[in-house]
Design a protein around this motif. Structure first.
Motif: not given
Length: 317
Positions: A12-19, A70-74
Motif C-alpha cells: 500500500l503506497g501513496g500512489t498505487k496499491v499492488a496486490v 505492508g504500509c509506509a509509516g508507523q
C-alpha cells in the motif's frame, strides 16, 4: 488447491496499491490499482478491495488464509491501525478492521519495510539468520531488524529507523525536520541535495551541462550517468553514501552484534561506487569484539519490487 495454502500480500503506497495472490514466495497473480488517497480513506479501501477481487476471482475464498498489508509509516502491528502515515496523510486509522469488514478476510498490517524484511527472513537472504538488519536505500533510508528470529517493533512501534540516527547535529537538514540524520547523507535525496548544493556554490561538473544549468532538475539517474563518465562531483556524492552508511552500520553492529546486514533499494545500482568506502568505514569504526570471526556478512536482498507483497503474504504463511 489444498485449503488455506494461499495468502494475499498488499503493498500500500501513496500512489498505487499492488496486490499479489501468493503461494509461499510465488506470486500467482498480481494486480495494481491507483490508491486514490486524495479521495479519502474509503476510496483507498475500495481500491484495495478491487485489487483483491481482481486477483481472487478464479479462486475459492476458503483457500485463502488472509490479507497481509505492508504500509509506509508507523503501524500498530497488534491491531493493524495506522498510527501515522505521511504518504497517505493518515493518523490513527483502523486499516485492518475496516478492510476486514469490507472483504471478510482476516487482515494484518505491518510497516512496509518490516514486511519486506519478513520476506527476506522467511524466503530470502535472511533465511536461517537469527539476527540481522535489512536496509532499504532509496529516496530515503528505510530499515528493520530481526532479533532472535522475530521482527523488532519496539515500545512505540517505530523500532529500526536507522535512517534517522543522528550522525551530526549540525549536519544537513533531513526530510524529518532534524539535522544530520543518516538519511540526509546516504539516501537518493541526500545524494541529490549534496550535488545541488555544490553546484549552487559554483562547483564545476558535467552534471550542470546535463541539466542545462537547471539545478533543481538534478536527479539520481543523472548523477549515476555522470559517475560513469568519471565526474568528480558525481563520484564524491555517491562515495559519501558509503562513508556515512559505514559509520552507522559500525555503530549498529557494535550495539547489537548481528549475524548480517542486508541491503536493498535502488541506490544499490550504484554499489560499485560506494561499497569500498562502506567496508572501510565499518572496519575503521566497529568495536573489534562485535565483528564475527568470519567477518560481518554484508548481503544483498533477494527481493526487489515485490518484496512488500511477498512479505505481506508471509505474515500468514
Amino acid at each position: 488447491m489444498t485449503s488455506k495454502k494461499l495468502t494475499l500480500g498488499v503493498d500500500l503506497g501513496g500512489t498505487k496499491v499492488a496486490v499479489g495472490l501468493c503461494k509461499g514466495e510465488e506470486i500467482i497473480k498480481k494486480a495494481i490499482f491507483p490508491t486514490q488517497a486524495d479521495l479519502g480513506f474509503d476510496a483507498v479501501i475500495t481500491s484495495i478491495d478491487s485489487a483483491i477481487k481482481n486477483v481472487t476471482k478464479d479462486f475459492d475464498k476458503s483457500d485463502i488464509k488472509g490479507v497481509g498489508i505492508g504500509c509506509a509509516g508507523q503501524i500498530n502491528s497488534e491491531n493493524g491501525d495506522v498510527i501515522n502515515s505521511p504518504n497517505l496523510q493518515w493518523k490513527n486509522i483502523p486499516l485492518a478492521k475496516s478492510l476486514r469488514e469490507k472483504t471478510g478476510y482476516s487482515v494484518k498490517v505491518l510497516n512496509d519495510v518490516r514486511a519486506a524484511t519478513l520476506a527476506e527472513l522467511k524466503y530470502g537472504s535472511g533465511k536461517g539468520l537469527e539476527n540481522f538488519c535489512n536496509i532499504f536505500l532509496g529516496t530515503g533510508v528505510g530499515s528493520a531488524f530481526v532479533i532472535h528470529g522475530k521482527l523488532l517493533h519496539g515500545a512505540t512501534n517505530s523500532a529500526g529507523e536507522i535512517g534517522h540516527i543522528c550522525l551530526d547535529p549540525e549536519g544537513p537538514l533531513c526530510g524529518c525536520g532534524k539535522k544530520g540524520c543518516l538519511e540526509a547523507y546516504s539516501s537518493g535525496t541526500g545524494m541529490e541535495n549534496y550535488v545541488k548544493d555544490q553546484l549552487a556554490k559554483g562547483r564545476k561538473s558535467i552534471i550542470s551541462d546535463m541539466v542545462e544549468g537547471k539545478i533543481d532538475e538534478v536527479k539520481g539517474p543523472i548523477i549515476g550517468k555522470a559517475a560513469e563518465q568519471g565526474d568528480k562531483l558525481a563520484l564524491e556524492s555517491i562515495e559519501r553514501i558509503g562513508a556515512y552508511l559505514g559509520i552507522a552500520i559500525a555503530n549498529i553492529q557494535t550495539l547489537l552484534s548481528l549475524d548480517a546486514i542486508i541491503f536493498g533499494g535502488g541506490i544499490m545500482a550504484l554499489k560499485k561506487y560506494f561499497w569500498n568506502n562502506l567496508t572501510k568505514q565499518i572496519d575503521k569504526c566497529i568495536l573489534p569484539v562485535a565483528k564475527p570471526a568470519d567477518g560481518l556478512k554484508l548481503l544483498e536482498a533477494k527481493y526487489l519490487n515485490d518484496a512488500v507483497i511477498i512479505g505481506g503474504a508471509a505474515i500468514f504463511a
